[in-house]
Scaffold this motif. Structure first.
Motif, PDB file in Angstrom:
ATOM      1  N   HIS A   1     -14.990  37.701  74.157  1.00  0.00           N
ATOM      2  CA  HIS A   1     -14.371  37.773  72.835  1.00  0.00           C
ATOM      3  C   HIS A   1     -12.945  38.307  72.982  1.00  0.00           C
ATOM      4  CE1 HIS A   1     -13.875  38.071  68.611  1.00  0.00           C
ATOM      5  NE2 HIS A   1     -13.948  39.382  68.540  1.00  0.00           N
TER       6      HIS A   1
ATOM      7  N   LEU B   1     -17.793  35.225  64.222  1.00  0.00           N
ATOM      8  CA  LEU B   1     -18.302  36.584  64.361  1.00  0.00           C
ATOM      9  C   LEU B   1     -18.523  37.291  63.012  1.00  0.00           C
ATOM     10  CD1 LEU B   1     -19.171  38.598  66.476  1.00  0.00           C
ATOM     11  CD2 LEU B   1     -16.855  39.469  66.557  1.00  0.00           C
ATOM     12  N   ASN B   2     -17.572  37.126  62.079  1.00  0.00           N
ATOM     13  CA  ASN B   2     -17.728  37.810  60.782  1.00  0.00           C
ATOM     14  C   ASN B   2     -18.930  37.277  60.007  1.00  0.00           C
ATOM     15  OD1 ASN B   2     -15.372  39.819  59.839  1.00  0.00           O
ATOM     16  ND2 ASN B   2     -14.640  38.429  61.403  1.00  0.00           N
TER      17      ASN B   2
ATOM     18  N   HIS C   1     -11.118  34.739  70.438  1.00  0.00           N
ATOM     19  CA  HIS C   1     -10.934  36.031  69.774  1.00  0.00           C
ATOM     20  C   HIS C   1     -10.766  35.854  68.268  1.00  0.00           C
ATOM     21  CE1 HIS C   1      -8.491  40.005  69.544  1.00  0.00           C
ATOM     22  NE2 HIS C   1      -9.773  40.248  69.437  1.00  0.00           N
TER      23      HIS C   1
ATOM     24  N   LEU D   1     -18.539  40.730  75.610  1.00  0.00           N
ATOM     25  CA  LEU D   1     -17.434  41.154  74.742  1.00  0.00           C
ATOM     26  C   LEU D   1     -16.102  41.113  75.487  1.00  0.00           C
ATOM     27  CD1 LEU D   1     -16.446  42.308  72.038  1.00  0.00           C
ATOM     28  CD2 LEU D   1     -17.103  44.575  72.833  1.00  0.00           C
TER      29      LEU D   1
ATOM     30  N   THR E   1     -15.188  42.802  61.320  1.00  0.00           N
ATOM     31  CA  THR E   1     -15.626  43.262  62.640  1.00  0.00           C
ATOM     32  C   THR E   1     -14.407  43.739  63.440  1.00  0.00           C
ATOM     33  OG1 THR E   1     -15.481  41.009  63.482  1.00  0.00           O
ATOM     34  CG2 THR E   1     -17.644  41.737  62.724  1.00  0.00           C
ATOM     35  N   GLY E   2     -14.631  44.694  64.335  1.00  0.00           N
ATOM     36  CA  GLY E   2     -13.520  45.215  65.155  1.00  0.00           C
ATOM     37  C   GLY E   2     -12.695  46.210  64.382  1.00  0.00           C
TER      38      GLY E   2
ATOM     39  N   HIS F   1     -15.575  49.965  66.791  1.00  0.00           N
ATOM     40  CA  HIS F   1     -15.104  48.634  67.217  1.00  0.00           C
ATOM     41  C   HIS F   1     -16.173  47.944  68.072  1.00  0.00           C
ATOM     42  CE1 HIS F   1     -11.290  46.263  68.243  1.00  0.00           C
ATOM     43  NE2 HIS F   1     -12.280  45.622  68.843  1.00  0.00           N
TER      44      HIS F   1
ATOM     45  N   ASP G   1     -13.286  35.105  65.022  1.00  0.00           N
ATOM     46  CA  ASP G   1     -13.458  36.009  63.873  1.00  0.00           C
ATOM     47  C   ASP G   1     -13.289  35.233  62.572  1.00  0.00           C
ATOM     48  OD1 ASP G   1     -13.712  38.411  65.329  1.00  0.00           O
ATOM     49  OD2 ASP G   1     -11.553  38.612  65.525  1.00  0.00           O
TER      50      ASP G   1
ATOM     51  N   PHE H   1     -21.095  39.691  69.440  1.00  0.00           N
ATOM     52  CA  PHE H   1     -20.466  38.442  69.885  1.00  0.00           C
ATOM     53  C   PHE H   1     -21.401  37.689  70.837  1.00  0.00           C
ATOM     54  CE2 PHE H   1     -18.171  36.352  73.394  1.00  0.00           C
ATOM     55  CZ  PHE H   1     -17.523  35.348  72.694  1.00  0.00           C
TER      56      PHE H   1
ATOM     57  N   THR I   1     -19.514  46.782  66.151  1.00  0.00           N
ATOM     58  CA  THR I   1     -19.392  45.654  65.223  1.00  0.00           C
ATOM     59  C   THR I   1     -19.090  44.358  65.971  1.00  0.00           C
ATOM     60  OG1 THR I   1     -17.055  46.172  64.854  1.00  0.00           O
ATOM     61  CG2 THR I   1     -18.625  47.017  63.232  1.00  0.00           C
ATOM     62  N   GLU I   2     -18.692  44.471  67.244  1.00  0.00           N
ATOM     63  CA  GLU I   2     -18.305  43.248  67.968  1.00  0.00           C
ATOM     64  C   GLU I   2     -19.193  42.895  69.154  1.00  0.00           C
ATOM     65  OE1 GLU I   2     -14.076  43.348  68.836  1.00  0.00           O
ATOM     66  OE2 GLU I   2     -13.773  42.319  66.927  1.00  0.00           O
TER      67      GLU I   2
END
Ligand SMILES: [Zn+2]
Length: 365
Positions: free
Chosen positions: A64, A109-110, A99, A43, A286-287, A329, A103, A336, A332-333
Motif C-alpha cells: 500500500h 481501502l476506504n 496507495h 502494507l 484510513t491512514g 495509522h 484509498d 489493506f 486503519t490500513e
C-alpha cells in the motif's frame, strides 16, 4: 500470468490516475514481461518482508505504501533502500504499490474499512475526481449486432446509474470499396459495396475505454472497424477520499468505540470528544485524516474515525465540538492485505499470500 496482464487487470479497477500528484504508484521495481505465479500483499516492504518473499518464492510484492517515495540518486548496497531494491532485482521479485489510488477508488481501502465496520450506504467525504465519459458509435453488419452489443456490455460500456447494457441502435446503409491488399469480410476488392448496417451508440467511462475498444474490435467481423469516439461534457461518477455513512440506529460514542475495538482487534484506541454524545452519522479516513476533521463535520458526521491525530489536531477538534476516534495509522490500513487479497483472489492463475510480518512500529503496554 504475465505481469503486464495482471497490472492491466488491477489498474482497470484501481487506475493510477486516481492517485494524488505527490504520490508514487504502479510498478516501482520489476520487469513488465516477467511471469507471476505468487503474490505477497503487505502494507509496506522492509528487509523482513523481502526475506519472507524470498522464502516463499514470491514473484510480486504488492504494497500500500509506496516502496520508493523520496528521490533516489543511486542504487547500491551501502544504504538501506538501495540494498532492498538490489535484493528484489537479484531475486527476480517485482514490487508494485497502490496507495492513494486504492484509498480513493470504489471498492478500495476506504470502502473495505467501512464494510468491515458494518457502515452501509457510504458517500464520499472529499470528492477528488469526476470520471470522464466517452460516447462510442460503431457501425456493425446486421448479422453481428448482438455479438458486438454483448461484448460492449461485458467489457464495461453502457452503464448509466443503476442500469447496464444501455445503448441506442439505428439502421442505415454502409458503403465501402475494398482496395488492393484488403481482405474484406463482405464484398470484393475494387468493387463498391453497399451493406445494411446498424449504428450502435453507447457510453464508456475512460477507465475501461481501452478494454472496450479492443473487445469490440475482437468480435467485430470487419477487417477495418469503423467507429467514432466523442469526449462528453456529461460528468461520470465521483470518486474521492474518505467515506460517510448514516447509522441505522444512533448510538453513544463510547459504544461505537467498543465496536471499533472489536472489529479492528485493538485493546486501546484514543478518543477526542464526549463519550456520551449520540452518533448518527460517521466519517472515516484510513491512514492520516487529521486534515479532514472539519470536512467531516461539514458533511454532517458526528465523529471521524481515522489515524495520526496530533495533540493540536485534538485541541482543534474539541474547539469545534467534533468527536474524533484515532485508531492509529497502522490499524486503519493494515486491512489493506485483506482488501487486496479479496480482489486478487478473483483473478485465476495467481496465488495470493498475506504477509505475516508485524509492521506496527508501536508497542502499547
Ligand atoms: Zn498510510
Amino acid at each position: 500470468m504475465n505481469l503486464k496482464t495482471l497490472i492491466k487487470k488491477i489498474e482497470s479497477k484501481y487506475p493510477l490516475n486516481l492517485a494524488y500528484d505527490w504520490d508514487n504508484v504502479g510498478l516501482l521495481v520489476g520487469d513488465f514481461n516477467m511471469d507471476v505465479k505468487k503474490v505477497l500483499v503487505v502494507l509496506e516492504a522492509n528487509e523482513k518482508v523481502i526475506d519472507e518473499a524470498i522464502e516463499n518464492n514470491i514473484d510480486l510484492i504488492i504494497t500500500h505504501h509506496p516502496f520508493i517515495f523520496k528521490k533516489i540518486n543511486k542504487i547500491n548496497t551501502s544504504d538501506l533502500k538501495g540494498r532492498l531494491i538490489h535484493r528484489l532485482i537479484k531475486n527476480d521479485i517485482g514490487l508494485y504499490s497502490m496507495h492513494t489510488n486504492f484509498d480513493i477508488a470504489f471498492d478500495g481501502l476506504n470502502d473495505y474499512f467501512m464494510e468491515l465496520m458494518g457502515f452501509e450506504n457510504c458517500k464520499i467525504l472529499d470528492v477528488t475526481n469526476n470520471e470522464v465519459l466517452y460516447k462510442l458509435a460503431v457501425y456493425v453488419p446486421t448479422t453481428h449486432v448482438e455479438k458486438v452489443k454483448a461484448s460492449l456490455a461485458k467489457s464495461g460500456a453502457g452503464h448509466i446509474g443503476n442500469y447496464s447494457h444501455c445503448s441506442f441502435s439505428t439502421e442505415g446503409i454502409g458503403n465501402f470499396k475494398p482496395l488492393d491488399g484488403a481482405n474484406p469480410f463482405i464484398g470484393n476488392r475494387n468493387e463498391l459495396e453497399v451493406v445494411e448496417e446498424i449504428k450502435i451508440e453507447t457510453i464508456v467511462p475512460q477507465r475501461v475505454l481501452g478494454g472496450v475498444i479492443s473487445a469490440m474490435i475482437n468480435v467485430h467481423p470487419y477487417e477495418e472497424v469503423a467507429y467514432d469516439l466523442y469526449k462528453l461534457e456529461n460528468k461520470g461518477g465521483s470518486v474521492g477520499l474518505g467515506r460517510v455513512s448514516k447509522l441505522k440506529e444512533s448510538k453513544k460514542l463510547k459504544d461505537l468505540c467498543e465496536d471499533i475495538k472489536v472489529k479492528l482487534d485493538m485493546k486501546h484506541i484514543r478518543i477526542v470528544g464526549d463519550l456520551d454524545s449520540k452518533i448518527n452519522k460517521v466519517a472515516a479516513v484510513t491512514g492520516s485524516g487529521a486534515d479532514m476533521v472539519k470536512k467531516a463535520q461539514r458533511s454532517g458526521a458526528d465523529v471521524i474515525i481515522t489515524g495520526d491525530i496530533k495533540y493540536h489536531d485534538a485541541q482543534d477538534a474539541l474547539d469545534i465540538g467534533m468527536n474524533v476516534v484515532d485508531c492509529g495509522h497502522f490499524d486503519t490500513e493494515d486491512v489493506f492485505k485483506d482488501a487486496m487479497k479479496r480482489f486478487l483472489d478473483t483473478i485465476d492463475e495467481i496465488d495470493v499470500m498475506k504477509s505475516e510480518i508485524d509492521l506496527n512500529p508501536f508497542i502499547i503496554i
